[in-house]
Motif scaffolding. Sequence first.
Motif: not given
Length: 273
Positions: A64-86
């Motif tokens: 579950y710690i790995f799952l939490a880290m995966l979720g946090a990384t997914d948020i960070s990755l998306s935020t690095s791309i999508v705002p500029k894309m929009l």
Amino acid sequence: MALPITNGTLFMPFVLTFIGIPGLKSVRCWIGIPFCAMYIIALIGNSLVLIIIKSEPSLQEPMYIFLAMLGATDISLSTSIVPKMLGIFWFHLPEIYFDACLFQMWLIHTFQGIESGILLAMALGCYVVICYPLRHAMVFTRQLVTYIVVGVTLQPAILVIPRLLLIKCRLKIYRTKLISHTYCEHMALVKLATEDVYINKFYGILGAFIVGGLDFIFITLTYIQVFITVFHLPLKEIWILYPIICTHHLVQYLPTSPTNPQPLYLWDKDQAH
């Protein structure tokens, strides 16, 4: 502002311009809607996962710690791309500073590498649970989990830095400042240069193989070993474990990022026993 040289080439362009999706300029506004919707869903979904794992003491386990880290990384990755894309699709803001482009590239490739490393750690956890269920608690201690988290974070972060230095220090002359993409990606940026980019391409491929390629190979080998172990069990135990493994394997590859589909790992430790 780029300094022109000759034949339309530019010396170290200060600002780069994203073209977006070539040929679809007239429908950019509509293209941004599904990306925005998926981004919001990813933010809400992963945030709920983080809140639940943080607030529930019984979920303070390695997987579950790995799952939490995966979720946090997914948020960070998306935020690095999508705002500029929009910003490109909706607000006609295609420009980005050269150094900011390099920083975005570092963030994207680093977070992609972190997700790949987390998935490998999860696969190894699945292997230990299935093949050595009585040793799982002894193997995946909090100390080992800490080492894994630090390792999968530092490895891609460090390996991506030479890509930035090779671009910044070696490539000075560019044929254009237009990037045929919606975000800064290594090869898309390297292709703009007029100079010899062999070293840049070689290290880019080598880094991608070390970070993502090896992880994919080890994940594949791990699941092969898991299935071999399952099929050597008595028939009754196979029918119990087989649906668990199949469900885990399919759910792990559900897309959770609007720009970089990544697995979402869900594993019930009670089912493993």
